[in-house]
Design an enzyme around this catalytic site. Structure first.
Site, PDB file in Angstrom:
ATOM      1  N   ASP A   1       0.843  -1.203   0.000  1.00 36.95           N
ATOM      2  CA  ASP A   1       0.000   0.000   0.000  1.00 36.95           C
ATOM      3  C   ASP A   1       0.875   1.247   0.000  1.00 36.95           C
ATOM      4  OD1 ASP A   1      -1.957  -1.835   0.617  1.00 36.95           O
ATOM      5  OD2 ASP A   1      -2.001  -1.289   2.751  1.00 36.95           O
TER       6      ASP A   1
HETATM    7  N1  URA Z   1      -1.134  -5.943   4.100  1.00 36.02           N
HETATM    8  C1  URA Z   1      -1.582  -4.675   4.095  1.00 36.02           C
HETATM    9  O1  URA Z   1      -2.563  -4.372   4.735  1.00 36.02           O
HETATM   10  N2  URA Z   1      -0.908  -3.771   3.367  1.00 36.02           N
HETATM   11  C2  URA Z   1       0.198  -4.052   2.658  1.00 36.02           C
HETATM   12  O2  URA Z   1       0.788  -3.173   2.029  1.00 36.02           O
HETATM   13  C3  URA Z   1       0.657  -5.382   2.667  1.00 36.02           C
HETATM   14  C4  URA Z   1      -0.038  -6.311   3.382  1.00 36.02           C
END
Ligand code: URA
Length: 241
Positions: A108
């Site tokens: 993310d």
């Molecule tokens: N889980 C999440 O919530 N975000 C990420 O970037 C990777 C795994």
């Protein structure tokens, strides 16, 4: 073996015409000798940058290329999403490469840490294949103190995330302190770590990926930096961490 003009065009040095002009201008040197024929066939392997220079600088690494990157907060992994992209942190010319570079899975915008970037589709698919269960370890900082039951809930293999039909595979929680834990998962569902903590009534305030399989984020790789992995180092992703 690759034709010199095609090789350099695919590495982003210009159109076939432009790289032919580069060669004609004597700017391409292999093993100390100026190459004059843009149609010459060149043996290509990972040592090419030690043997070939373009305008006096080592040629960019040829495909297949695997990079390890320390993703900073605030950049996106998708080519299509708005905002600063992880690819903007790489040398400009690499955006013109064919085959192009892609992240191996995604983090993310608000997650930092280890991400692999490659132009090798076979490697990428082997890492993200649901069949392989390559483990990924995240350090999560939490809004509320852990209540002590999360480890059991995550390990059970029965946790259902909102609007999903299949329970999550067992995951491992290692408590760091009341507000931080390492979580190791073997799937890659959307926002999985944040949603897992939400499912147990908590909220992730910071998330950082430390490891994928046998590859850990090196301590001396600062946020925004990347390194090229040898083929053997990249295969370590499939070794037990
Ligand atoms: N889980 C999440 O919530 N975000 C990420 O970037 C990777 C795994």
């Amino acid at each position: 073996m690759a034709r010199l003009d095609r090789l350099l065009a695919n590495l982003g040095y210009g159109s076939r015409k432009e790289v032919q002009a580069l060669v004609a201008g004597g700017k391409v040197v292999l093993d100390g000798a100026i190459l004059k024929d843009a149609g010459a066939r060149i043996a290509v392997d990972a040592t090419l940058p030690e043997r070939m220079t373009i305008r006096g600088a080592p040629v960019d690494p040829p495909a297949p290329l695997v990079l390890i990157m320390h993703k900073p907060l605030g950049v996106v992994c998708s080519h299509k999403e708005d905002g600063e992209k992880i690819y903007d942190l790489l040398p400009r010319r690499w955006r013109l490469r064919d085959p192009g570079l892609s992240t191996v899975g995604r983090l993310d915008k608000d997650t930092s840490g280890l991400i692999l970037i490659t132009d090798d589709g076979d490697f990428l698919h082997r890492v993200i294949s649901p069949k392989r269960h390559v483990p990924k370890t995240y350090l999560a900082t939490l809004d509320r103190p852990l209540n002590g039951s999360e480890g059991e809930v995550f390990a059970a293999g029965t946790l259902m995330l909102d609007s999903e039909e299949k329970p999550l595979l067992p995951a491992r929680l290692d408590v760091v302190n009341a507000h931080a834990a390492r979580l190791t998962i073997t799937e890659g569902r959307y926002h999985q770590v944040r949603r897992m903590f939400a499912a147990v009534g908590n909220h992730v305030v910071a998330l950082h990926r430390e490891r994928i399989g046998g590859i850990a984020l090196p301590d001396d790789l600062a946020a925004g930096q990347h390194r090229i992995l040898t083929a053997a180092a990249a295969e370590q992703v499939f070794a037990d961490g």
